[in-house]
Enzyme design. Structure first.
Site, PDB file in Angstrom:
ATOM      1  N   ASP A 183     -32.928  35.261-132.872  1.00  0.00           N
ATOM      2  CA  ASP A 183     -32.076  34.194-133.402  1.00  0.00           C
ATOM      3  C   ASP A 183     -32.834  33.500-134.520  1.00  0.00           C
ATOM      4  OD1 ASP A 183     -29.820  32.259-133.400  1.00  0.00           O
ATOM      5  OD2 ASP A 183     -31.397  30.879-132.769  1.00  0.00           O
ATOM      6  N   GLU A 267     -28.155  38.826-135.708  1.00  0.00           N
ATOM      7  CA  GLU A 267     -26.816  38.333-136.049  1.00  0.00           C
ATOM      8  C   GLU A 267     -26.381  38.867-137.400  1.00  0.00           C
ATOM      9  OE1 GLU A 267     -25.861  34.030-134.630  1.00  0.00           O
ATOM     10  OE2 GLU A 267     -27.957  34.053-135.251  1.00  0.00           O
ATOM     11  N   ASP A 350     -32.180  27.727-129.060  1.00  0.00           N
ATOM     12  CA  ASP A 350     -32.489  28.946-129.801  1.00  0.00           C
ATOM     13  C   ASP A 350     -32.776  30.129-128.881  1.00  0.00           C
ATOM     14  OD1 ASP A 350     -32.211  27.576-132.199  1.00  0.00           O
ATOM     15  OD2 ASP A 350     -34.293  26.932-132.209  1.00  0.00           O
TER      16      ASP A 350
END
Length: 362
Positions: A183, A267, A350
């Site tokens: 992340d 992501e 996170d």
């Protein structure tokens, strides 16, 4: 597996070689602009452009009309024509806007030449380029594989660089069982599903005061003067230092992740849309998430690793990775630690997102 790999070095041309390099840059720019004007004129009249072969066939006539084009590397001129043809092909395929005229006032100038009959060679700490002969270069590593081409670049700081592209047989790394979710963020550059956090060095903020000082000096000096040129070069050197520091950190970390894990989950971010936030645009640009993703993808391709991506709008921060409950209020970026209302698990924002990225990508 055979892969194309670039080896970038700084070169140190003497005065005559630097003059020849600038001549080559100018001739490539002239050829590009001349044929671009013809292409635009033909496209407006007929609705069709010119092919690469049509443009390349005009080079001999151009050399007869402008004899100074014969003084530079002919392959570099052909590469300029190839770049123009590729640019228009992407324009026709609606991949980008139509090519624009090149300006000598642009910050970065470069040209590309191909390897032919040993015209590009390396011996010790010296490098040979067409029409230039041998010159010293900053040898930081050995050049491997078969040389294909070389791109010479003049940086805004006034430094000369060369990128030698080679065909290298890169062996895949040994298989591992490691699966990692990553992340990315601003407070911490990256947090993994294992709980390891990568600090954000924030090099732009670190050099912000020095950069602002020299930008003020540049603004006060008369444009075109020697003092103005010196200040402009100093500003470019500060930007170059920021960029090099940032790339060094990202290269080291992405290489470590690739070596230790078989599958890496990240992501699929729409960074261009995120940059529209005027409060965060500077910090997002400084974090270089796109560069991190680019490095992970090509290194995974080289070394036999797998990159998996979560959907763009997946609620990775708002979803509890233990029970799957979604809490919309966690969308507020100021909430760094939260408690799941369903299973009562306390989450670090996170690390929870990294766990969800790993699960959703798989």
């Amino acid at each position: 597996m055979l892969q194309h790999k670039a080896f970038k070095f700084r070169i140190y041309p003497n005065h005559e070689q630097a003059v020849q390099l600038r001549k080559t840059l100018g001739c490539c720019r002239f050829v590009f602009n001349h044929l671009l004007a013809k292409w635009n004129h033909t496209y407006q009249d007929t609705g069709k452009g010119l092919s690469y072969s049509t443009c390349a066939s005009q080079l001999p006539a151009m050399k007869r009309e402008w004899t100074w084009l014969k003084e530079v590397d002919s392959i570099a001129l052909q590469s300029a024509v190839r770049n123009l043809a590729d640019g228009f092909q992407r324009f026709i395929n609606k991949q980008n806007e139509s090519p624009r005229f090149k300006s000598r006032k642009h910050l970065v100038h470069s040209y590309t030449t191909r390897y032919t009959n040993g015209n590009i060679a390396v011996k010790g700490d010296r490098l040979q380029l067409p029409k230039l002969g041998w010159m010293p270069y900053a040898k930081s590593r050995e050049i491997e594989g078969r040389i294909l081409s070389a791109t010479v670049r003049l940086a805004p700081s006034g430094k000369w660089f060369v990128s030698v592209v080679c065909e290298v047989d890169i062996l895949p790394l040994p298989l591992t069982d490691g699966i990692l979710g990553i992340d990315v963020g601003i407070k911490q550059l990256a947090v993994t599903s294992e709980g390891l956090a990568m600090d954000n060095p924030r090099y732009t903020l670190r050099y912000e005061r020095l950069l602002a000082k020299w930008q003020r000096i540049l603004a006060r000096r008369k444009q075109g003067g020697s003092n103005w040129s010196m200040a402009k070069r100093k500003v470019a050197q500060i930007h170059e230092r920021i960029r090099n520091s940032r790339l060094d950190v990202i290269h080291k970390q992405t290489t470590r992740w690739i070596r230790e894990n078989q599958t890496i989950c990240i992501e699929d971010l729409r960074i261009a849309n995120m940059m529209k936030n005027r409060h965060l645009v500077k910090h997002i640009a400084d974090a270089s998430w796109g560069e991190m993703s680019r490095q992970l993808h090509y290194k995974a391709n080289w070394y036999g690793r797998v990159i998996k991506e979560t959907p763009t709008f997946a609620p990775t921060s708002q979803t509890c990775h233990v029970c799957g409950n979604k809490q919309a209020e966690v969308k507020d970026l100021s909430i760094r630690v939260w408690k799941c209302s369903s299973c009562q698990t306390v989450h670090d924002r996170d690390r929870n997102a990294a766990q969800n990225i790993k699960a959703m990508a798989l």
